[in-house]
Design an enzyme around this catalytic site. Structure first.
Site, PDB file in Angstrom:
ATOM      1  N   THR A  33       0.838  -1.203   0.000  1.00 21.73           N
ATOM      2  CA  THR A  33       0.000   0.000   0.000  1.00 21.73           C
ATOM      3  C   THR A  33       0.872   1.251   0.000  1.00 21.73           C
ATOM      4  OG1 THR A  33      -1.682  -1.190   1.276  1.00 21.73           O
ATOM      5  CG2 THR A  33      -1.877   1.196   1.170  1.00 21.73           C
ATOM      6  N   LYS A  62       3.500  -6.767  11.345  1.00 27.53           N
ATOM      7  CA  LYS A  62       3.858  -5.411  10.931  1.00 27.53           C
ATOM      8  C   LYS A  62       3.025  -4.340  11.643  1.00 27.53           C
ATOM      9  CE  LYS A  62       1.272  -6.312   6.657  1.00 27.53           C
ATOM     10  NZ  LYS A  62       1.461  -6.614   5.229  1.00 27.53           N
ATOM     11  N   ASP A 120      -5.575 -13.518   7.378  1.00 27.44           N
ATOM     12  CA  ASP A 120      -5.101 -12.216   7.851  1.00 27.44           C
ATOM     13  C   ASP A 120      -5.189 -12.150   9.381  1.00 27.44           C
ATOM     14  OD1 ASP A 120      -4.429  -9.519   8.102  1.00 27.44           O
ATOM     15  OD2 ASP A 120      -5.532  -8.971   6.287  1.00 27.44           O
ATOM     16  N   LYS A 132     -14.259  -0.985  17.668  1.00 26.10           N
ATOM     17  CA  LYS A 132     -14.597  -0.913  19.105  1.00 26.10           C
ATOM     18  C   LYS A 132     -14.568   0.537  19.580  1.00 26.10           C
ATOM     19  CE  LYS A 132     -13.208  -2.515  23.682  1.00 26.10           C
ATOM     20  NZ  LYS A 132     -12.395  -3.463  24.472  1.00 26.10           N
ATOM     21  N   ARG A 207     -36.847  -7.026  -5.105  1.00 25.76           N
ATOM     22  CA  ARG A 207     -37.937  -6.049  -5.053  1.00 25.76           C
ATOM     23  C   ARG A 207     -38.751  -6.200  -3.779  1.00 25.76           C
ATOM     24  NH1 ARG A 207     -41.266  -7.009 -10.189  1.00 25.76           N
ATOM     25  NH2 ARG A 207     -40.457  -9.110  -9.881  1.00 25.76           N
ATOM     26  N   TYR A 208     -38.999  -7.450  -3.402  1.00 31.58           N
ATOM     27  CA  TYR A 208     -39.685  -7.769  -2.142  1.00 31.58           C
ATOM     28  C   TYR A 208     -39.570  -9.258  -1.904  1.00 31.58           C
ATOM     29  CZ  TYR A 208     -43.480  -8.604  -5.556  1.00 31.58           C
ATOM     30  OH  TYR A 208     -44.222  -9.024  -6.624  1.00 31.58           O
ATOM     31  N   HIS A 267     -45.186 -22.738  -7.467  1.00 29.52           N
ATOM     32  CA  HIS A 267     -45.189 -22.583  -6.008  1.00 29.52           C
ATOM     33  C   HIS A 267     -44.349 -23.649  -5.319  1.00 29.52           C
ATOM     34  CE1 HIS A 267     -48.002 -19.403  -6.548  1.00 29.52           C
ATOM     35  NE2 HIS A 267     -48.999 -20.181  -6.930  1.00 29.52           N
ATOM     36  N   GLY A 296     -47.728 -19.511 -15.863  1.00 31.03           N
ATOM     37  CA  GLY A 296     -47.111 -18.652 -14.860  1.00 31.03           C
ATOM     38  C   GLY A 296     -46.070 -19.349 -14.017  1.00 31.03           C
ATOM     39  N   ASP A 455     -56.389 -47.883   2.026  1.00 27.72           N
ATOM     40  CA  ASP A 455     -57.326 -47.057   1.247  1.00 27.72           C
ATOM     41  C   ASP A 455     -56.695 -46.513  -0.028  1.00 27.72           C
ATOM     42  OD1 ASP A 455     -55.619 -45.437   2.709  1.00 27.72           O
ATOM     43  OD2 ASP A 455     -57.171 -44.118   3.517  1.00 27.72           O
TER      44      ASP A 455
END
Length: 501
Positions: A33, A62, A120, A132, A207-208, A267, A296, A455
């Site tokens: 970095t 480090k 890490d 914290k 969306r929901y 469904h 559908g 049955d």
């Protein structure tokens, strides 16, 4: 003012650091970095000038220094803390910018050494220390927040709520990160620990939920490389919560049935299933199994959708078609409807072996229902070879219908699916009542659990069903066996129940 910057993801870090520098912050940085910042003409200080200790052990140590964590963790305004900081000649760190080694990416390498080295230590410690003490230290873990933070700093709008928001985000990151490490070792040791964590990563907002009043998101599980996590959306509007829920089960069943299987779902339960030598005929079987319910619905296709199949699909409204692939001609036809979702699926990818159900404060975790069925003929009459294929086909479909579940099939086509009933006989009666014009002669019947009475066998005989497959295990199994022998029906026991609730 001082900021510590040590990031793995270096996207836009030059922009962020330059703006901090312009705002009067002294920048402290590490390793790679630091190099990037200096190349961007940021006057960053090497962390060893702060710690008076070099990076050691190939960078494993480090930032783990009192000179760093003291500057982060001390409480501003606390007389004792401030005296200690002054005595130890520690300078305050007001902003910490950290993201973590790419452990998630290392998992893809399947190289144990690389995976371990990407655990890490210093990063999570810096994040937790800063989060914290969020009231005094701004913890920044996500490059997408850089612009907003700079804007707020320039306008003096860093308030308590925003600090707390960044802290929450930071703790979510470390929790997710640790969950990946925990899952990795649990998988390596083949153990389900007493303390089990699952880290999920948000893919998108939906969306929901099941209903418009419910909020919902879509998340990924890093440890599952399944067909559902690798779908390619070729066309159509955004997938909904219910689309994903239905799609999951549809793909599972389509995959288990194998090549040239077509499944229609509505469904979260199958309504029509067919297998044939080609996709067109398999689709027509699935469609004709229940032409009403498929409207559908979602269609899974374990094969390539061709022009002729696409023409038939285009005749009705379908929410989703998930297939191994589509020919160019098929796509040209199907994409004329802007709302239909067309998904490309690799049915050969494995599915998760874990089934999780979240209850109110409790979580149930179980293995997937992948057990092999047994096969024991328990009647005087045995099924024919064609009936054996149909029996196995019907039982696979039965696994994916809601309990109590009954499936009637013939020639690798479902003729009726009854599920979600509180009585098994009602499941069979629903097939008879909803398919009044259907000829069930020569068909087979599958039940996801044993018959408590005879049955169902009696009604199956009235419907001209010729063979039955069921788990067996009832104290009244003999009644059902005797009734089958009386009616000339063959029956097979599998020894395995397949409830799906």
């Amino acid at each position: 003012m001082r900021a510590l910057i040590s990031v793995t993801d270096k996207s836009n870090i030059d922009y962020f650091a330059k703006n901090l520098e312009e705002l009067g912050y002294e920048i402290v940085s590490t390793g790679g970095t630091l190099k990037v910042l200096k190349e961007s003409n940021v006057e960053a200080i090497d962390i060893l000038e702060v710690t008076n200790f070099p990076e050691i052990l190939d960078g494993r140590v480090k930032t783990l220094s009192p000179k760093i964590h003291g500057g982060i963790l001390y409480k501003r305004g606390n007389k004792s803390h401030e005296e200690t900081i002054k005595e130890q000649n520690i300078k305050a760190i007001d902003i910490v910018v950290v993201n973590l080694y790419d452990f998630e990416g290392a998992l893809l390498s399947n190289d144990p050494e690389k995976i371990i080295e990407n655990i890490d230590i210093g990063g999570p410690t810096l994040i937790r220390s800063s989060a914290k003490n969020f009231k005094d230290v701004l913890i920044v873990t996500d490059p997408s927040d850089y612009e907003e933070i700079i804007k707020r700093l320039k306008n003096n709008e860093i308030d308590y709520d925003f600090r707390e928001y960044l802290a929450a985000k930071a703790f979510s990151l470390t929790a997710f990160y640790d969950s990946l490490i925990s899952r990795y070792f649990a998988k390596k040791t083949n153990t389900l620990q007493d303390k089990f964590t699952i880290g999920l990563k948000k893919v998108s907002s939906l969306r929901y939920g099941e209903n418009p009043s419910q909020k919902a998101n879509l998340y990924d599980d890093t440890f599952v490389n399944s067909y559902l996590s690798n779908i390619e959306i070729l066309h159509g509007k955004e997938m909904s919560f219910n689309n994903y829920n239905d799609l999951n089960t549809a793909i599972e069943l389509t995959s288990e049935l194998g090549k040239n299987a077509v499944v229609a779902f509505k469904h979260a339960t199958p309504c029509g299933v067919g297998i044939d030598n080609n996709i067109y005929d398999a689709y027509m079987k699935a469609f004709n199994a229940d032409p009403l319910s498929i409207f559908g619905g979602i269609v899974g296709v374990n094969g390539v959708v061709d022009k002729e199949t696409a023409k038939e699909m285009n005749e009705i409204f379908l929410e989703v078609v998930a297939a191994s692939d589509f020919t160019d001609e098929a796509l040209e036809i199907l994409t004329k409807k802007k709302n239909i979702r067309l998904l490309k699926v690799d049915f050969d990818l494995e599915k998760s072996n874990m089934d999780l159900k979240y209850l109110n404060g409790k979580v149930l975790i179980q293995d997937r229902d992948t057990v092999e069925d047994g096969y024991e003929v328990v009647t005087d009459k045995s099924p024919s070879e064609n009936q054996i294929d149909d029996l196995k086909f019907a039982m696979i479909v039965c696994k994916y219908a809601k309990s109590n579940a009954i499936v009637i099939a013939k020639d690798l086509q479902t003729l009726g699916i009854g599920g979600g009933q509180t009585s098994r006989i009602w499941a069979l009666e629903s097939i008879k009542n909803n398919q009044k014009d259907r000829d069930f002669s020569g068909s087979v019947l599958a039940s996801d659990a044993f018959f408590p009475f005879d049955d169902c066998v009696t009604l199956a005989g009235e419907m001209n069903v010729e063979s039955i497959i069921q788990p067996g295990g009832s104290i009244k199994d003999k009644d059902s066996i005797d009734k089958c022998n009386e009616l000339g029906i063959s029956m097979v026991f599998t020894g395995q129940r397949h409830f799906r609730h």
